[in-house]
Design a protein around this motif. Structure first.
Motif, PDB file in Angstrom:
ATOM      1  N   GLY A 134       0.787  -1.228   0.000  1.00 69.06           N
ATOM      2  CA  GLY A 134       0.000   0.000   0.000  1.00 69.06           C
ATOM      3  C   GLY A 134       0.813   1.270   0.000  1.00 69.06           C
ATOM      4  O   GLY A 134       0.282   2.350  -0.246  1.00 69.06           O
ATOM      5  N   ILE A 135       2.124   1.186   0.302  1.00 70.45           N
ATOM      6  CA  ILE A 135       2.951   2.388   0.288  1.00 70.45           C
ATOM      7  C   ILE A 135       3.159   2.824  -1.159  1.00 70.45           C
ATOM      8  O   ILE A 135       3.535   2.022  -2.006  1.00 70.45           O
ATOM      9  N   MET A 136       2.915   4.089  -1.438  1.00 70.57           N
ATOM     10  CA  MET A 136       2.951   4.561  -2.821  1.00 70.57           C
ATOM     11  C   MET A 136       3.424   6.000  -2.882  1.00 70.57           C
ATOM     12  O   MET A 136       3.627   6.654  -1.859  1.00 70.57           O
ATOM     13  N   GLY A 137       3.639   6.482  -4.111  1.00 74.29           N
ATOM     14  CA  GLY A 137       3.985   7.877  -4.328  1.00 74.29           C
ATOM     15  C   GLY A 137       5.300   8.282  -3.673  1.00 74.29           C
ATOM     16  O   GLY A 137       6.294   7.552  -3.705  1.00 74.29           O
ATOM     17  N   GLU A 138       5.310   9.478  -3.076  1.00 78.10           N
ATOM     18  CA  GLU A 138       6.510  10.010  -2.446  1.00 78.10           C
ATOM     19  C   GLU A 138       6.965   9.143  -1.288  1.00 78.10           C
ATOM     20  O   GLU A 138       8.162   8.991  -1.040  1.00 78.10           O
ATOM     21  N   GLU A 139       6.004   8.551  -0.573  1.00 76.97           N
ATOM     22  CA  GLU A 139       6.357   7.681   0.549  1.00 76.97           C
ATOM     23  C   GLU A 139       7.136   6.457   0.066  1.00 76.97           C
ATOM     24  O   GLU A 139       8.086   6.017   0.704  1.00 76.97           O
ATOM     25  N   ALA A 140       6.724   5.901  -1.083  1.00 80.00           N
ATOM     26  CA  ALA A 140       7.423   4.741  -1.637  1.00 80.00           C
ATOM     27  C   ALA A 140       8.843   5.113  -2.056  1.00 80.00           C
ATOM     28  O   ALA A 140       9.788   4.345  -1.857  1.00 80.00           O
ATOM     29  N   LYS A 141       9.008   6.310  -2.619  1.00 81.20           N
ATOM     30  CA  LYS A 141      10.333   6.780  -3.003  1.00 81.20           C
ATOM     31  C   LYS A 141      11.238   6.927  -1.776  1.00 81.20           C
ATOM     32  O   LYS A 141      12.402   6.539  -1.779  1.00 81.20           O
TER      33      LYS A 141
END
Length: 352
Positions: free
Chosen positions: A79-86
């Protein structure tokens, strides 16, 4: 990141925290008088399930801890996505960098392959085979050529001539740190506050990473001075709260003077003052680095009880897990190899 992801992650992290080996159990293992006792204690814990059908050896300890981490990673990365995934990916590279420094240090010292791999902590995106591929070259230059990260490989290749001339592995280690922390800080600092991830959460995360960077810069300054090098050539390109202290330390004529400067910084001045008063003794940098890591771990433990809808909860948890797995590998392999318990204890960070 959607709020529902945090609603999933926080209970999951709380559950995973409950599985971490208590200090009392770790010290029962440390104080055990036979290998059978070590095995019985550890296999009765949550981690014992990873040894089903396996003998209790240094290799299977490595395998079991790595299996545990990948299970954990899969669980919390969902579920981690976007800036958080980066950010999440950049954060994990910090632990890949820690392992890479162990490889470079071991090859520089011409340690046996087994001794180098013993220091690899089974976390991060890269497996033991990746580091084994480098260690088997038997030489620093050839190992650098096998690094998969193009930017990091090119940075190390550029630093190699200075390392080769000076024979100081610190030059390569600081290059690795600069590459990793520059990217991590850039992602954090450029994060735009949104509806879910607000200014408060960004401030809290910057505080944790900034502290980690400052602690690393303190050690870098002291190591450079001890080697007769200019610290400003090696500082991480971030100064969170000790900018003036770092400038002053660059002009210090001795480690004692630098410690005096840092003892008046916002960070743990009493600890640094105590270190300075003991004088420059053998292993002072190793001991100080361990003390600073333990101080950072204490802050991470406090942050786990903070506002739950923020990425710093994940940062804090994974930081605790890294040092827990570091200590478990150190503890178990040390006992299997019948190393003096006092020597093992001195190497523990999470279970200090």
């Amino acid at each position: 990141m959607p709020s529902w992801v945090y609603l999933y992650l926080n209970p999951r992290i709380r559950a995973l925290l409950s599985y971490m080996l208590p200090k009392e159990t770790a010290y029962r293992i440390l104080d055990s008088t036979s290998l059978a006792e070590v095995q019985n204690i550890f296999l009765s814990t949550y981690y014992g399930k990873y040894f089903e059908g396996l003998d209790f050896t240094p290799d299977t300890i490595e395998l079991a801890l790595r299996r545990h981490f990948f299970e954990l990673y899969s669980s919390i990365s969902r579920g981690i996505m976007g800036e958080e995934a980066k950010f999440f990916y950049a954060f994990l590279k910090k632990y890949d960098a820690s392992n890479l420094k162990c490889v470079m240090r071991g090859l520089h010292a011409k340690l046996p392959l087994e001794d180098i791999l013993r220091n690899i902590v089974p976390v991060g995106k890269l497996g033991t085979a990746y580091y084994l591929n480098m260690v088997e070259t038997g030489a620093v230059k050839e190992a650098i050529a096998r690094i998969s990260d193009i930017g990091l490989r090119e940075a190390l290749e550029a630093a190699f001539p200075r390392y080769e001339t000076s024979n100081e592995i610190f030059i390569l280690e600081s290059t690795i740190d600069r590459n990793v922390y520059t990217n991590l800080w850039k992602i954090t600092n450029n994060w735009k506050a949104g509806k879910t991830f607000g200014a408060r959460e960004k401030f809290l995360l910057k505080g944790l990473i900034g502290e980690d960077v400052d602690f690393n810069n303190i050690i870098i300054a002291l190591r450079a001075i001890s080697l007769g090098l200019n610290p400003e050539d090696f500082y991480l390109p971030v100064a969170y709260r000790i900018n003036e202290e770092l400038k002053s330390a660059a002009n210090a004529t001795s480690m004692e003077d630098a410690l005096q400067i840092f003892s008046h910084s916002p960070y743990y001045g009493a600890l640094l003052e105590e270190t300075r008063e003991k004088g420059i003794v053998p292993n002072i940098l190793m001991d100080l680095e361990a003390h600073l890591q333990q101080a950072h771990l204490r802050k991470c433990k406090l942050k786990l009880s903070d506002y739950p809808f923020q990425i710093s909860i994940i940062y804090s948890f994974l930081t605790l897990k890294f040092f827990e797995l570091h200590d478990l590998k150190t503890l178990l392999t040390g006992k299997l190899e019948e190393i003096d318990p006092l020597k093992i204890q001195k190497l523990l960070i999470y279970y200090h």
